[in-house]
Design an enzyme around this catalytic site. Structure first.
Site, short mmCIF file in Angstrom:
data_model
loop_
_atom_site.label_atom_id
_atom_site.label_comp_id
_atom_site.label_asym_id
_atom_site.label_seq_id
_atom_site.Cartn_x
_atom_site.Cartn_y
_atom_site.Cartn_z
N CYS A 83 3.81 -54.20 -21.22
CA CYS A 83 3.30 -55.26 -20.32
C CYS A 83 2.10 -55.98 -20.92
O CYS A 83 1.61 -56.96 -20.35
CB CYS A 83 2.92 -54.66 -18.98
SG CYS A 83 4.30 -53.82 -18.18
N CYS B 254 2.22 -53.17 -4.94
CA CYS B 254 2.91 -53.31 -6.24
C CYS B 254 3.03 -54.76 -6.67
O CYS B 254 3.22 -55.65 -5.84
CB CYS B 254 4.34 -52.77 -6.13
SG CYS B 254 4.47 -51.06 -5.60
N SER B 255 2.99 -54.98 -7.99
CA SER B 255 3.37 -56.29 -8.52
C SER B 255 4.90 -56.37 -8.41
O SER B 255 5.57 -55.34 -8.40
CB SER B 255 2.93 -56.43 -9.98
OG SER B 255 3.51 -55.41 -10.77
N ILE C 192 8.90 -57.90 -9.49
CA ILE C 192 9.75 -58.21 -10.65
C ILE C 192 9.81 -59.74 -10.70
O ILE C 192 10.08 -60.39 -9.68
CB ILE C 192 11.16 -57.63 -10.43
CG1 ILE C 192 11.11 -56.11 -10.16
CG2 ILE C 192 12.10 -57.97 -11.57
CD1 ILE C 192 10.63 -55.26 -11.27
N LYS D 89 -0.16 -58.93 -8.87
CA LYS D 89 0.28 -58.59 -7.52
C LYS D 89 0.95 -59.77 -6.81
O LYS D 89 2.01 -59.63 -6.23
CB LYS D 89 -0.95 -58.11 -6.71
CG LYS D 89 -0.72 -57.98 -5.22
CD LYS D 89 0.27 -56.86 -4.92
CE LYS D 89 1.11 -57.07 -3.69
NZ LYS D 89 2.22 -57.98 -3.83
N HIS E 21 4.62 -60.91 -12.11
CA HIS E 21 4.41 -60.18 -13.38
C HIS E 21 5.67 -60.20 -14.25
O HIS E 21 6.36 -59.18 -14.38
CB HIS E 21 3.98 -58.74 -13.03
CG HIS E 21 3.65 -57.89 -14.23
ND1 HIS E 21 3.17 -58.41 -15.42
CD2 HIS E 21 3.72 -56.53 -14.40
CE1 HIS E 21 2.98 -57.41 -16.27
NE2 HIS E 21 3.31 -56.28 -15.68
N1 COA Z 1 5.05 -57.67 -3.21
C1 COA Z 1 5.39 -58.36 -2.10
N2 COA Z 1 6.67 -58.56 -1.72
C2 COA Z 1 7.63 -58.02 -2.51
C3 COA Z 1 7.34 -57.30 -3.67
C4 COA Z 1 5.99 -57.13 -4.01
N3 COA Z 1 5.66 -56.44 -5.10
N4 COA Z 1 8.51 -56.90 -4.26
C5 COA Z 1 9.49 -57.38 -3.47
N5 COA Z 1 8.96 -58.05 -2.42
C6 COA Z 1 9.67 -58.65 -1.31
C7 COA Z 1 10.82 -59.52 -1.79
O1 COA Z 1 10.41 -60.87 -1.91
C8 COA Z 1 11.83 -59.33 -0.67
O2 COA Z 1 11.44 -60.15 0.44
P1 COA Z 1 12.55 -60.87 1.35
O3 COA Z 1 13.37 -59.75 1.92
O4 COA Z 1 11.74 -61.63 2.34
O5 COA Z 1 13.33 -61.73 0.39
C9 COA Z 1 11.63 -57.88 -0.24
O6 COA Z 1 10.27 -57.57 -0.60
C10 COA Z 1 12.58 -56.90 -0.88
O7 COA Z 1 12.63 -57.24 -2.25
P2 COA Z 1 13.42 -56.40 -3.31
O8 COA Z 1 13.55 -57.22 -4.55
O9 COA Z 1 14.68 -55.84 -2.69
O10 COA Z 1 12.40 -55.22 -3.60
P3 COA Z 1 12.72 -53.89 -4.33
O11 COA Z 1 12.62 -52.81 -3.29
O12 COA Z 1 13.97 -53.96 -5.14
O13 COA Z 1 11.50 -53.78 -5.34
C11 COA Z 1 9.43 -52.87 -6.02
C12 COA Z 1 10.19 -53.59 -4.90
C13 COA Z 1 7.97 -52.75 -5.59
C14 COA Z 1 10.00 -51.45 -6.21
C15 COA Z 1 9.56 -53.68 -7.34
O14 COA Z 1 9.02 -54.95 -7.13
C16 COA Z 1 8.86 -52.98 -8.48
O15 COA Z 1 9.44 -52.08 -9.11
N6 COA Z 1 7.62 -53.38 -8.80
C17 COA Z 1 6.88 -52.78 -9.89
C18 COA Z 1 7.22 -53.46 -11.20
C19 COA Z 1 6.62 -52.73 -12.37
O16 COA Z 1 6.64 -51.51 -12.45
N7 COA Z 1 6.10 -53.47 -13.33
C20 COA Z 1 5.48 -52.89 -14.51
C21 COA Z 1 4.10 -52.51 -14.17
S1 COA Z 1 3.37 -51.41 -15.36
#
Ligand code: COA
Length: 380
Positions: A84, A206-207, A209, A325, A329
């Site tokens: 990252c 969480c940040s 995707i 966030k 990201h």
């Molecule tokens: N913050 C705010 N809203 C979020 C979000 C976040 N981080 N991630 C997803 N959403 C929202 C989406 O917009 C969606 O909204 P909607 O239903 O109104 O369209 C809803 O939440 C569900 O989204 P979805 O894509 O199904 O979420 P998910 O459950 O598949 O993934 C996380 C959520 C947090 C698990 C994923 O974003 C993640 O893995 N983040 C971390 C990424 C990471 O590790 N990066 C490297 C860092 S070292």
């Protein structure tokens, strides 16, 4: 050291399903060239591409030449990868290349396309940045940062509300940034009630995707017109890939070390920084970053967030873009976008999220759970 940032731009970050990596990079590069006003594509002597996942997810492992061809250039071009922190690392590679005197003008691009793939594919690909035992145990980045959060809570009394306050601030800043993935503000209640991803971290800790690209033109030349913005310090440090090998989970040693070197190189101290973009991949990471960078003492950053000290109007203002966030990201683009944001702040062209009178800014970009860290210091 004094490297000019001649031009800088970022695309909107988000779920950009109709845009290809080519589209996104061309948009960012063309806007950065327009922004520079005094340089054209033909003046670029080398291209550095910050990217993590093009091979694993996109099936393209020859990214330097891929984008050089798209740009119509035959210059040296290479992918720079540091998980990252790939974007920040590409900036560092560009800075060292210009500092060496071999090139006068270089282009640094950050790009990542993540939302075209299934969430489990992305999570597995991201864990390429972890250690073998972490992967074998089925750990994910939310779970690794959750461990760091637990230790910070135990040692310093940091609370889930403190972490939620980081999300509230960053969503507020992103609401002023039309290029952010999430332009909606959130309340403490909304963060606290959001579903648990890896306890104590919730969805709104969480940040996301994301997809996006950013571009920066670095040069040894001084701009003839307008305000000059310089990179005056750029440093990288590394640490163990895995958390198990670390003595202390409440700090990222590589970030502290990169900061120490960048402060020394620039002659700037943490108290002089007006505005910073830090790597808040999870809200706890922003709290740890502010302590590692020396903005606040150990165990004191959470209180500063609670009191609103790091919000627009306070000092130092942290993550005016909305951070990872809320701005989003796209991993390889993040470190380049951070430099674009600080450049815009120091030029006084950051719009509604402008920090008044900002003269010194910093970027802090972390790979994995802290195995790579890059700190850049910019002066207006
Ligand atoms: N913050 C705010 N809203 C979020 C979000 C976040 N981080 N991630 C997803 N959403 C929202 C989406 O917009 C969606 O909204 P909607 O239903 O109104 O369209 C809803 O939440 C569900 O989204 P979805 O894509 O199904 O979420 P998910 O459950 O598949 O993934 C996380 C959520 C947090 C698990 C994923 O974003 C993640 O893995 N983040 C971390 C990424 C990471 O590790 N990066 C490297 C860092 S070292």
């Amino acid at each position: 050291m004094k490297i000019s940032v001649l031009g800088a731009a970022t695309t909107k970050f988000g779920e950009l399903w109709s845009r290809s990596p080519r589209d996104l990079v061309m948009e960012a590069v063309n806007e950065a060239l327009d922004d520079s006003k005094e340089i054209s594509l033909q003046d670029i002597e080398a291209v550095y591409v910050g990217n993590m996942l093009s091979g694993t997810l996109g099936g393209q492992d020859h990214l330097g030449a891929f984008f050089a061809e798209e740009l119509g250039l035959h210059v040296p071009a290479m992918k720079v990868e540091g998980a990252c922190a790939s974007g920040g690392l590409a900036i560092h590679a560009g800075v060292t290349a210009v500092s060496s005197g071999i090139y006068e003008n270089v282009l640094v691009v950050g790009i990542e396309k993540m939302t075209d793939f299934k969430p489990e594919e992305v999570a597995e690909a991201l864990m390429g940045a972890g250690s073998d035992p972490e992967r074998d145990a089925g750990a994910s980045f939310p779970s690794l940062y959750a461990l760091m959060a637990r230790v910070h809570m135990e040692k310093y009394g940091t609370t889930e509300e403190d972490m939620a306050a980081v999300a509230v601030k960053n969503h507020y800043h992103a609401s002023l940034n039309s290029h952010a993935q999430f332009t909606f503000p959130v309340t403490m209640e909304k963060v606290m009630e959001s579903p648990v991803v890896s306890s104590p971290l919730k969805l709104l800790d969480c940040s996301p995707i994301s997809d996006g690209a950013a571009a920066v033109i670095l040069s040894s030349k001084i701009k003839k017109t307008g305000r000059n913005i310089f990179i005056v310090g750029s440093a990288v440090a590394t640490d163990s890939l895995g958390l198990a090998e670390r003595d202390d989970l409440t700090t990222i040693y590589a970030a502290k070390e990169a900061a120490r070197k960048a402060y020394k190189m620039s002659g700037v101290g943490p108290n002089e920084i007006d505005v910073a973009e830090v790597h808040d991949c999870f809200t706890i990471a922003e709290i740890i970053a502010m302590e590692d960078l020396g903005f606040f003492g150990k165990g004191e950053a959470a209180r500063a967030v609670r009191l609103g000290q790091t919000r627009l109007g306070g000092r130092p203002v942290i993550n005016t873009s909305g951070g990872l966030k809320a701005c989003g990201h796209p991993v390889g683009a993040t470190g380049v976008k951070q430099v674009v944001e600080i450049y815009r702040q120091l030029k006084g062209i950051a719009g509604k999220k402008q920090v008044k009178g900002a003269k010194l800014g910093l970027t802090h970009n972390v790979g994995g759970s802290g195995a790579t860290a890059v700190v850049n210091i910019l002066k207006g």
